[in-house]
Design an enzyme around this catalytic site. Structure first.
Site, PDB file in Angstrom:
ATOM      1  N   CYS A  65       0.845  -1.206   0.000  1.00  0.00           N
ATOM      2  CA  CYS A  65       0.000   0.000   0.000  1.00  0.00           C
ATOM      3  C   CYS A  65       0.879   1.254   0.000  1.00  0.00           C
ATOM      4  O   CYS A  65       1.806   1.367   0.805  1.00  0.00           O
ATOM      5  CB  CYS A  65      -0.900  -0.009   1.239  1.00  0.00           C
ATOM      6  SG  CYS A  65      -1.931   1.466   1.406  1.00  0.00           S
ATOM      7  N   CYS A 101      -6.466   1.096  -0.711  1.00  0.00           N
ATOM      8  CA  CYS A 101      -5.555  -0.052  -0.673  1.00  0.00           C
ATOM      9  C   CYS A 101      -6.298  -1.360  -0.365  1.00  0.00           C
ATOM     10  O   CYS A 101      -6.009  -2.400  -0.950  1.00  0.00           O
ATOM     11  CB  CYS A 101      -4.456   0.177   0.361  1.00  0.00           C
ATOM     12  SG  CYS A 101      -3.245   1.421  -0.150  1.00  0.00           S
ATOM     13  N   CYS A 173     -17.698  24.760  12.764  1.00  0.00           N
ATOM     14  CA  CYS A 173     -16.525  24.268  13.504  1.00  0.00           C
ATOM     15  C   CYS A 173     -15.903  25.435  14.281  1.00  0.00           C
ATOM     16  O   CYS A 173     -15.422  25.275  15.399  1.00  0.00           O
ATOM     17  CB  CYS A 173     -15.485  23.694  12.548  1.00  0.00           C
ATOM     18  SG  CYS A 173     -16.100  22.431  11.430  1.00  0.00           S
ATOM     19  N   CYS A 176     -16.681  26.703  18.089  1.00  0.00           N
ATOM     20  CA  CYS A 176     -15.979  26.166  19.255  1.00  0.00           C
ATOM     21  C   CYS A 176     -14.461  26.208  19.103  1.00  0.00           C
ATOM     22  O   CYS A 176     -13.743  26.276  20.091  1.00  0.00           O
ATOM     23  CB  CYS A 176     -16.400  24.720  19.500  1.00  0.00           C
ATOM     24  SG  CYS A 176     -18.120  24.548  19.990  1.00  0.00           S
ATOM     25  N   HIS A 177     -13.975  26.126  17.876  1.00  0.00           N
ATOM     26  CA  HIS A 177     -12.531  25.989  17.655  1.00  0.00           C
ATOM     27  C   HIS A 177     -11.948  27.183  16.913  1.00  0.00           C
ATOM     28  O   HIS A 177     -10.982  27.027  16.161  1.00  0.00           O
ATOM     29  CB  HIS A 177     -12.239  24.697  16.885  1.00  0.00           C
ATOM     30  CG  HIS A 177     -12.562  23.450  17.655  1.00  0.00           C
ATOM     31  ND1 HIS A 177     -11.786  23.004  18.704  1.00  0.00           N
ATOM     32  CD2 HIS A 177     -13.581  22.565  17.546  1.00  0.00           C
ATOM     33  CE1 HIS A 177     -12.311  21.890  19.192  1.00  0.00           C
ATOM     34  NE2 HIS A 177     -13.404  21.602  18.517  1.00  0.00           N
ATOM     35  N   ARG A 221     -13.687  11.248  14.810  1.00  0.00           N
ATOM     36  CA  ARG A 221     -13.617  12.507  15.571  1.00  0.00           C
ATOM     37  C   ARG A 221     -14.473  13.577  14.869  1.00  0.00           C
ATOM     38  O   ARG A 221     -15.279  14.266  15.501  1.00  0.00           O
ATOM     39  CB  ARG A 221     -12.156  12.937  15.675  1.00  0.00           C
ATOM     40  CG  ARG A 221     -11.864  14.302  16.293  1.00  0.00           C
ATOM     41  CD  ARG A 221     -12.294  14.425  17.717  1.00  0.00           C
ATOM     42  NE  ARG A 221     -13.687  14.814  17.823  1.00  0.00           N
ATOM     43  CZ  ARG A 221     -14.351  14.990  18.944  1.00  0.00           C
ATOM     44  NH1 ARG A 221     -13.770  14.790  20.095  1.00  0.00           N
ATOM     45  NH2 ARG A 221     -15.599  15.352  18.949  1.00  0.00           N
ATOM     46  N   CYS A 225     -17.976  15.543  15.978  1.00  0.00           N
ATOM     47  CA  CYS A 225     -18.068  17.010  15.991  1.00  0.00           C
ATOM     48  C   CYS A 225     -19.323  17.455  15.244  1.00  0.00           C
ATOM     49  O   CYS A 225     -20.035  18.353  15.695  1.00  0.00           O
ATOM     50  CB  CYS A 225     -16.846  17.640  15.329  1.00  0.00           C
ATOM     51  SG  CYS A 225     -15.429  17.802  16.433  1.00  0.00           S
TER      52      CYS A 225
END
Lengths: 264, 217
Positions: A65, A101, A173, A176-177, A221, A225
């Site tokens: 791969c 792959c 997004c 909060c970030h 993740r 979110c």
């Protein structure tokens, strides 16, 4: 020995409720103790075995791969993803590249894997693979390429997705970030519009989640979110998830990767 | 199925437009905006109560979706429309029970694709996720300002006193549609978006304005 540090860490938890200023300290101590025995190691070992195992209709391993550094080169690949791949004519993150792959080398059904719920079937194998592959670049610094026009375009699309407000709560997004030093409840929020530093934000995922005993890749993740943003459901390995990874990863240039990290 | 074709067409258009740019592979900012929209719409799908309709932006969401703030004229328009949208409480009854308000403030649930119902009764008010409110709760967020002593600091001794009317009405307006006072506020529009009903809003009002609430001790 490791089990003992776990017990000690859990014993610290009630201390969290003591007072505002010591709460953050307690969490930091708790994390430091946990890091002594990160169960991600178990996933890493499984991932290395999976990489070398002959599987799928083609009874082949993933050892040929190409994760961007040449066929079979794993060390250093993680801190350079997502990047452009000539064979698929796409910018791909680690997980979408692994789908390629698994499909081309092993004959597995990439579409079916993308539809599999997190933590089940081949998605459980994916957790192990991203744990091992990211660990092989642990300590290296993020250096996503921005050479190909498609990589530059994905950064721009990722930035737009990052600031896109929608849903019943008008979140993006960036809600909060987008600023330094913010928290939700007691959870610190990295500012992902710039480099949040070593081992934080993009440089800390995949990660082992103590609360659920699972290993989360960046795809999961981001999925969570978006759930918390009250958005509709982002497709696994969909373009928006890859574009966001390019935006965050390029912003994190030079930050040291500690993936797979450990999270509460 | 139909939807897929529409999005594919949008994506093709966006890519086609990029092809007409002055330099190949160098789309203009406007073209990138269109491509980003097409990408979002192709990447998300319906799940439970969270459908792709949630990606359709109103003026305010659109105006506040960039790194930089919108032009002043646009911001003023968003604020004026938001102010006009505020529904004032029936019978001028602004305050409910602060104890119920505290329960709502602690509750961060609602409106995700794993929630069964989008009815306000199924939702929390999420307050502690972003604000300090009572002194007793140490697990609070800091995305919004501290609301501890909110009423006391503003001199609200009796919410029913006409002298308190301006603060009481502003607070209701802020909860109903926060964008009335700040076009790009991070705060959800609890009344306007149907996140909380009037009764729930009265309880949250009481939590931060009732002099007997722990918030104002």
């Amino acid at each position: 020995m490791k089990h003992w540090s776990w017990v000690a860490a859990l014993a610290l938890l009630p201390g969290l409720a003591c007072a505002q200023k010591t709460a953050a300290d307690s969490i930091a101590e708790y994390r430091a103790l946990l890091a002594d025995g990160n169960p991600a190691e178990l996933f890493e070992a499984k991932g290395e075995d999976l990489w070398k195992a002959k599987r799928g209709p083609k009874n082949a391993s993933l050892e040929r791969c190409d994760l961007g550094q040449g066929a079979g080169v794993v060390k250093g690949a993680f801190v350079r993803l997502p990047r452009w791949f000539a064979d698929t004519q796409r910018v791909q993150d680690l997980e979408s590249r692994l789908l390629t792959c698994m499909s081309t080398l092993q004959g597995l059904d990439a579409e079916a894997i993308a539809k599999t719920p997190f933590g089940k079937g081949e998605q459980a194998n994916m957790e192990a693979l991203v744990a091992w592959i990211s660990a092989e670049s642990r300590g290296q610094r993020m250096q996503l390429p921005q050479v190909h026009a498609a990589e530059q375009r994905m950064y721009e699309l990722g930035k737009r997705a990052f600031f896109f407000r929608g849903g019943p709560m008008d979140f993006s997004c960036a809600s909060c970030h987008g600023e330094d030093g913010k928290r939700i409840r007691l959870q610190d929020l990295p500012n992902l519009t710039k480099n949040p530093g070593d081992g934080v934000g993009f440089a800390a995922w995949p990660a082992y989640r103590v609360s659920s005993g699972e290993l989360w890749g960046m795809q999961r993740r981001l999925n969570d979110c978006y759930r918390q943003q009250r958005f509709p459901y982002p497709g696994y390995a969909s373009e928006v998830t890859i574009a966001l990874a390019v935006y965050m990863g390029v912003n994190a240039k030079g930050a040291e990767s500690i993936a797979p990290a450990i999270k509460r | 199925m139909n939807k897929r074709f529409v999005w594919a067409a949008v994506a093709a258009l966006a890519l086609g437009a990029a092809g007409c740019a002055s330099l190949p592979g160098q789309p203009t900012p406007a073209e990138l905006d269109a491509q980003a929209l097409a990408m979002l719409k192709a990447s998300f799908r319906d799940e439970g109560i969270a459908t792709t309709k949630r990606l359709e932006q109103d003026l305010g969401q659109q105006a506040c979706s960039a790194e930089s703030a919108p032009p002043e004229g646009v911001a003023k328009r968003v604020e004026a429309e938001a102010l006009a949208s505020i529904k004032w409480p029936a019978g001028g009854q602004y305050l409910g029970d602060w104890r119920e308000g505290e329960k709502l403030a602690q509750n961060g649930r609602g409106m995700t694709w794993t929630d069964k119902s989008a009815a306000p009764a199924a939702n929390g008010a999420n307050c502690y996720n972003c604000h300090q409110i009572s002194k007793e709760e140490v697990s609070f967020g800091t995305i919004g300002p501290s609301l501890y002593n909110y009423g006391k600091i503003r001199g609200v001794k009796d919410p029913a006193d006409p002298a308190s009317a301006a603060i009481v009405q502003y607070t209701w307006g802020k909860l109903w549609n926060s964008k009335a006072y700040n076009a790009c506020s991070n705060m959800p529009r609890f009344g306007h978006a149907g996140l909380l009903n009037e009764e729930q809003l009265r309880h949250v009002m009481a939590l931060i304005l009732d002099p007997r609430s722990p918030v104002n001790q």
